[in-house]
Design an enzyme around this catalytic site. Structure first.
Site, PDB file in Angstrom:
ATOM      1  N   LYS A  90      -0.785   4.961   4.335  1.00  0.00           N
ATOM      2  CA  LYS A  90      -1.661   4.007   5.043  1.00  0.00           C
ATOM      3  C   LYS A  90      -1.109   3.767   6.441  1.00  0.00           C
ATOM      4  O   LYS A  90       0.060   3.400   6.612  1.00  0.00           O
ATOM      5  CB  LYS A  90      -1.770   2.695   4.268  1.00  0.00           C
ATOM      6  CG  LYS A  90      -2.778   1.734   4.894  1.00  0.00           C
ATOM      7  CD  LYS A  90      -3.104   0.580   3.973  1.00  0.00           C
ATOM      8  CE  LYS A  90      -4.102  -0.379   4.599  1.00  0.00           C
ATOM      9  NZ  LYS A  90      -5.383   0.284   4.929  1.00  0.00           N
ATOM     10  N   HIS A 101       0.830  -1.201   0.000  1.00  0.00           N
ATOM     11  CA  HIS A 101       0.000   0.000   0.000  1.00  0.00           C
ATOM     12  C   HIS A 101       0.867   1.254   0.000  1.00  0.00           C
ATOM     13  O   HIS A 101       2.065   1.193   0.276  1.00  0.00           O
ATOM     14  CB  HIS A 101      -0.919   0.034   1.226  1.00  0.00           C
ATOM     15  CG  HIS A 101      -2.124  -0.834   1.095  1.00  0.00           C
ATOM     16  ND1 HIS A 101      -2.130  -2.152   1.479  1.00  0.00           N
ATOM     17  CD2 HIS A 101      -3.372  -0.578   0.614  1.00  0.00           C
ATOM     18  CE1 HIS A 101      -3.328  -2.675   1.251  1.00  0.00           C
ATOM     19  NE2 HIS A 101      -4.106  -1.743   0.726  1.00  0.00           N
TER      20      HIS A 101
END
Length: 232
Positions: A135, A131
């Site tokens: 995040k 990600h």
């Protein structure tokens, strides 16, 4: 629908854009500094806030007879309490670690593959998730859902970040660039490897899935999942 957005970051803004294109109305944008919430104007709430705010956001909506869609991760230690409040108020709720329609199909594929691999020895299973650097949680909620699907259909007892023990399902979390989300399940033996993978090209799939779930939930009571929405 008259939608309230709890959390007005990148995901909230994308949900707003897609909801307006589908002829819905955004009647509230609730962020960290919001004081007054017009509960009497809201048909449904979509919560993509923060782990610290999600439980209160969700339960206050239940107390005001507003159905809730939540994609916020990191608050699930309070999930059962939220469900009890939902039931007490005859509310409606869908939580998903990922609302992408493709990811929810991937969840089903993951479980089916895990069942198929039960009778085959010699394979070590692992999950890798990648990600963007913004995040906050690791592993991702999606990776945890994938891990739970494998645990329910294998001899693994638990999952662990970078786990090494025989009965630990290892999850490897990578944070780099602007990656929306890539999840890979790998079964590796000395002779070969089997992999299934889902790659999100942007966040639009997550936002669209949340809106579709909201359209499905309005007018219902009870606690549901994306399996209900997709009739899986």
């Amino acid at each position: 629908m008259k939608i309230a957005l709890f959390g007005y970051g990148k995901m909230g803004k994308m949900i707003e854009s897609l909801a307006l294109a589908r002829n819905h109305e955004i009647v509230a944008k609730i962020d960290i500094d919001t004081v007054d919430i017009p509960y009497n104007e809201i048909d449904i709430a979509i919560d993509f806030s923060t782990p610290e705010a999600a439980f209160q956001n969700i339960t206050e909506c239940f107390k005001n007879n507003i159905p809730v869609i939540s994609g916020t991760t990191g608050w699930l230690s309070n999930y059962e309490e939220a469900i009890a409040i939902c039931d007490k108020n005859n509310g409606a709720f869908i939580y998903a670690s990922n609302f992408s329609l493709g990811v929810n199909l991937f969840f089903e594929l993951n479980q089916k593959l895990a069942k198929m691999m039960q009778g085959v020895s010699g394979y070590r299973t692992s999950i890798e998730e990648i990600h963007h650097t913004q995040k906050l949680d690791a592993p991702s909620g999606t990776a945890i859902t994938l891990a739970e699907g494998i645990l329910d259909n294998s001899a693994y007892k638990t999952w662990k970040l970078d786990g090494e023990k025989e009965q630990e399902l290892s999850i490897h979390s990578i944070r780099e660039g602007q990656v929306p989300g890539t999840h890979t399940i790998a079964y590796k033996s000395e002779v070969d490897s089997i992999e299934i993978k889902h790659t999100a090209h942007n966040r639009e799939g997550f936002a669209l899935g949340a809106i579709i779930a909201a359209e499905w939930l309005v007018g219902k009571t009870g606690v549901y999942s994306m399996k209900d929405v997709l009739n899986l």
